[in-house]
Enzyme design. Structure first.
Site, PDB file in Angstrom:
ATOM      1  N   LYS A 186      36.761  44.067  38.423  1.00 54.53           N
ATOM      2  CA  LYS A 186      37.397  44.105  39.748  1.00 54.53           C
ATOM      3  C   LYS A 186      37.079  45.454  40.381  1.00 54.53           C
ATOM      4  O   LYS A 186      37.431  46.498  39.835  1.00 54.53           O
ATOM      5  CB  LYS A 186      38.908  43.913  39.626  1.00 54.53           C
TER       6      LYS A 186
ATOM      7  N   GLU B 274      39.827  48.948  38.059  1.00 54.71           N
ATOM      8  CA  GLU B 274      40.940  48.183  38.610  1.00 54.71           C
ATOM      9  C   GLU B 274      41.418  47.081  37.682  1.00 54.71           C
ATOM     10  O   GLU B 274      42.576  46.756  37.632  1.00 54.71           O
ATOM     11  CB  GLU B 274      40.513  47.557  39.939  1.00 54.71           C
TER      12      GLU B 274
END
Length: 977
Positions: free
Chosen positions: A319, A479
């Site tokens: 991510k 992330e």
């Protein structure tokens, strides 16, 4: 001042230009929407929106109790009543106005309206304007309640009412001073015209709000403020409104993101879009597919992904920490870029490959393979640091765009990571599987290194595959992950189980619980308004003070909030930035996290907080904070003075790092062992990870090495370094064996290294090996660059390798070396100096970037309108001006002189030039801190004779620019006359 004939001519020219522009825009609209509907009657009153739509929808959300509950349960379901209310309003509009519902929908769904420019107004700016419109003192209770809208009211029977709801606070203040008790006579068309003015002319925002105030009652103004802030929450989603308007409306909005198109193309309920019109359209922004939120467990994630027996694989992607972006290119080679919120970023990244102002497209000349005529790509725009060859945290894209316009190869740059393709050569691909779309993407794109690349993925099929990948991204402070089903179609504007987020804080083995004491609190908004909804936690230092450590707001249940509130009732204090409680609490310097309320540690409670990992932070005094903090439980068994302190925290931190290092080393050894058998036949060495380029095979002959850790920069594993040494003739040991001729190599202070330090053994960094390989001979050791640890008394042995500034005598200086030398050179010799020409040149270069805070006001020449300066420059108001000021302004506030003194200090620190001479022709800004209109009118009269007129602005411009660490537009802080 009377207007001259030349000014009148200029104004006429401007009016003519505006008229011509409006006419051209109307002609363009008619060409684009030849079948657009036309209303034959005036629009409904603005009050009809909240009387017949908003209020009934909100009432529909409330479930009655008591005797009415039985009747309520026998009635229609809330969703049925919701559609009834909306359909009734739409029918009334068609009957009384016409088929063009666009004027109403842009007020009902202001966040979906892409045609109107942004207002540049948030709660604080609106509050300031309302205080002026209502003519109330900034010291009044209502002014305080407006400017501190998240906190409980300081007066009234119900102090918590409206906390966290800015529009409700505005209603309270306006209702006491409303010019109308009944709804006004403004219709929806008139409201839209004024809102256009509010967005297009920032200088006249006060006048526009004043016009609304003159013609609306308090309830109308409350809804108007919600529209301006785009915070409607009317009890129905935009999908419900779209479905009530036309059965194809939601689908069209997802592929075009145009509210106007939905209203004008689908005004006829009998008309239906054909399938080709429901796909994405070239050069029209669409609503992208989003990842579903975290499921309860990894087992659930795997179960959702494995939808077929034949193919149970799923894709695991990192991510990215950037901004979702879509790229369109048409047959003419024109580019368009839009964000997830449909904001046009083409001027940032470029409209064509020959656009020299574009920060990205000028590098994409050969990015598409022959035969690609037009294309739409979906991906993430991130910031890339070419020096570190790594991604930079979110929030730096704007500065990266500006930096790229300087053609500096070392500057941060925008970097587009593409993970999907939706359109290729006039064909929509949304109905193809993800696997097929990825094949099309690979066949259409030639990656441009660190400019535009295809985002990679890993195939998985088990829970362990997800956990293993998550460990890797957590180690790199990423992330998290997105898990995708390769057999899925692209769902425009949808969030479903085909794409699933996985964040680190759900991995039990990665987190660590900390028992922390609460030292501050933050007021929430919306349903959490009026009460503390998140908390600042601290660690006790050796000086007895508590250092800020983290902010946690997730994981609390209602009973947790109630327990904390019960235990701390009456013990909270409002945070005063000018008089912080430094005898108890220490925050980080600068623009650091500051709570709304604070509490003495002995009056507080201890809570258990879990975090995914520790990360450096300049927002908290400790210098380190928890990434993804989450409340776990209240520690009723722990007293306030038994919470985790600073020394215990750093001990835990070291232990966690050592355990993680040992775990990583075990994994690396297993990986290296697997690779050994493959490389044995090729390289002839039993631990070479991959073929290594060696300049001198006899470089380390007869030398003994103990490689204890990997290197962090450049990143090389322990096995890779050992292979490099062996290929150059060196011998590898797994301990020092008590021998002085074994060189101990390490880049981290693990347990083995700490043991050697206690024995007084030199620890050499792997960088020395890399430098020797680079130069082809054994380089003398340099203390700063090559030594992790130098035993006491041996510091002088390195003096002959570098000069007094740290520059090596034996190797060429690098960019990192030069940066360190410049940082460490804290003073110049007496005979040395920096010329004014050099300083000016450096300022000009920095002005092209986001300047340091110390040079923020470098181009400002400021005159501060203090009473002393006014007296010195003989600036006096006329009797007529004084009479006007009594009727139009509030009195000067106490302490304004102190505020201007603070502004003077900030401006000086920001490299502005301060002048007390009003006749100085170089003045760019005149700063005032009160509304004494009499003297301001005198200043304006004196300025009218100048060729160049400085801007007269409030001191808030200086203070808010300093707070935001960026030079804000002074036009947003006007002084209204």
């Amino acid at each position: 001042m009377p207007r001259s004939r030349d000014m009148q001519v200029d104004d006429d020219d401007d009016d003519f230009t505006d008229t011509r522009r409006v006419t051209q825009e109307k002609e363009d609209e008619d060409a684009k929407y030849p079948n657009r509907p036309r209303n034959t009657k005036p629009s409904l009153l603005f009050s009809a929106l909240y009387k017949e739509l908003f209020n009934p929808l909100l009432a529909n959300l409330k479930k009655p109790t008591g005797p009415k509950a039985k009747i309520y349960n026998q009635q229609k379901k809330p969703q049925e009543k919701r559609r009834e209310i909306i359909n009734r309003f739409i029918s009334k509009w068609r009957k009384e106005v016409g088929n063009d519902i666009w004027p109403a929908f842009r007020l009902i769904m202001p966040d979906k309206d892409r045609e109107r420019s942004v207002y540049g107004l948030k709660e604080k700016a609106l509050g300031n304007i309302l205080i002026k419109v209502l003519r109330i003192s900034k010291d009044s209770d209502d002014a305080y309640n407006l400017m501190n809208w998240k906190q409980p009211r300081i007066a009234g029977d119900n102090k918590a009412a409206g906390a966290g709801d800015f529009a409700a606070r505005c209603h309270d203040a306006i209702s006491k001073r409303a010019l109308r008790s009944e709804p006004g006579d403004m219709n929806i068309d008139e409201v839209n015209e004024l809102l256009d003015q509010l967005a297009e002319d920032s200088k006249n925002q006060f006048k526009v709000i004043q016009e609304f105030y003159n013609r609306m009652n308090a309830e109308e103004l409350q809804w108007l403020i919600k529209i301006v802030l785009k915070q409607m929450k009317v009890g129905a989603t935009e999908k419900t409104f779209f479905d009530c308007w036309h059965q194809d409306a939601d689908g069209l909005f997802n592929v075009a993101s145009s509210l106007k198109m939905v209203c004008w193309d689908l005004w006829d309920p009998e008309f239906r879009l054909n399938p080709t019109e429901k796909g994405v359209k070239l050069m029209f922004t669409f609503q992208p597919q989003l990842a579903q939120f975290q499921l309860r467990s990894f087992e659930d994630v795997v179960k959702k992904m494995q939808t077929t027996e034949d193919d149970k694989t799923f894709w695991i992607e990192e991510k990215l920490d950037g901004e979702r972006m879509q790229l369109h290119m048409d047959d003419e080679g024109n580019f368009k870029f839009w964000s997830r919120k449909a904001k046009d970023y083409t001027d940032h990244y470029g409209s064509a490959v020959d656009d020299r102002n574009g920060s990205l497209t000028r590098y994409l000349g050969n990015v598409f393979k022959p035969g690609v005529r037009n294309i739409i790509l979906d991906g993430e725009m991130v910031t890339w640091d070419p020096i570190e060859d790594a991604m930079v945290a979110f929030g730096t894209l704007k500065s990266a765009v500006i930096a790229q316009r300087t053609d500096d190869p070392t500057a941060h740059r925008p970097f587009f990571r593409v993970f999907d393709i939706l359109y290729l050569n006039d064909t929509s691909l949304v109905n193809y599987t993800l696997r097929d779309r990825r094949n099309a993407l690979n066949s259409a794109v030639n990656p441009v290194s660190r400019r535009l690349e295809v985002h990679t993925y890993t195939e998985g099929s088990t829970v362990e595959d997800i956990k293993s990948k998550l460990r890797d991204v957590v180690a790199e402070a990423s992330e998290g992950l997105v898990i995708k089903n390769p057999r899925s179609m692209y769902s425009l504007g949808d969030r479903n189980d085909d794409w699933l987020k996985v964040k680190p804080d759900y991995m039990k083995e990665l987190g660590e619980n900390f028992d922390l004491i609460i030292i501050g609190g933050y007021y929430g908004g919306g349903s959490r308004g009026g009460r503390l909804s998140s908390y600042m936690c601290g660690l006790q230092a050796q000086d007895g003070k508590y250092y800020s450590f983290c902010k946690v707001g997730g994981g609390f249940a209602a009973q947790d909030y109630n327990w904390i509130r019960h235990k701390t009732e009456g013990k909270w204090n409002t945070w005063n930035a000018r008089r912080p409680p430094t005898e108890y609490i220490e925050l980080a310097s600068g623009q650091a996290e500051k709570p709304d309320e604070w509490i003495k540690p002995e009056d507080s409670v201890v809570i258990s907080v879990k975090g995914a990992q520790l990360a450096p932070s300049d927002q908290f005094k400790v210098g380190v904070t928890l990434r993804f903090p989450r409340f776990m439980k209240i520690r009723e068994d722990r007293s306030w003075d038994s919470a985790l302190n600073l020394m215990e925290f750093f001990r835990m931190k070291r232990e966690m790092e050592e355990l993680k290092h040992e775990h990583d080393m075990q994994i690396e050894r297993r990986r290296a062992t697997k690779r050994v058998r493959k490389e044995l036949k090729i390289a002839g060495a039993d631990e070479i990870v991959e073929p290594i380029e060696v300049r001198n095979e006899n470089l380390f002959d007869d030398m003994n090495f103990w490689i204890m850790t990997e290197s962090s920069k450049p990143r090389k594993s322990k096995a890779e370094i050992e292979g490099m040494v062996k290929a150059s003739g060196g011998n590898i040991f797994q301990s020092d064996g008590g021998a002085a001729d074994v060189k101990c190599i390490a880049d981290k202070s693990v347990v083995k290294v700490l043991t050697l330090k206690k024995k007084g053994v030199k620890i050499i960094r792997p960088q020395w090996i890399f430098d020797c390989q680079e130069l082809g001979f054994k380089l003398p050791l340099e203390a700063d660059r090559h030594m992790l640890y130098v035993p006491p008394g041996e510091e002088d042995s390195f003096e002959e390798t570098v000069d007094r500034y740290g520059d090596s005598y034996y190797r060429d200086i690098t960019v990192d070396d030069l940066g360190k030398i410049l940082r460490d050179t804290v003073k110049l010799e007496d005979e040395e100096y920096i010329s004014n020409e050099a300083i000016s040149r450096l300022k000009d270069e920095l002005s092209q970037l986001d300047p340091p805070i110390g040079w923020m006001f470098q181009h400002v020449v400021a005159y501060l309108d203090t009473p002393e300066n006014a007296e010195k420059n003989h600036i006096r108001a006329s009797a007529d001006d004084i009479r006007k000021s009594f009727s139009q302004s509030r009195p000067q506030l106490d302490g304004s002189g102190l505020t201007l003194m603070m502004c003077r200090n900030i401006l000086k620190f920001g490299n502005a030039r301060i002048t007390d001479d009003f006749e100085d022709e170089e003045i760019t800004h005149i700063i005032v801190d009160y509304e004494d209109l009499s003297r301001i009118r005198a200043i304006r009269r004196l300025l009218s004779a100048r060729d160049t007129i400085p801007r007269v602005t409030l001191s808030d411009w200086v203070e808010e620019s300093w707070r935001d660490e960026t030079l804000l537009g002074a036009e947003n802080f006007p002084v209204e006359l």
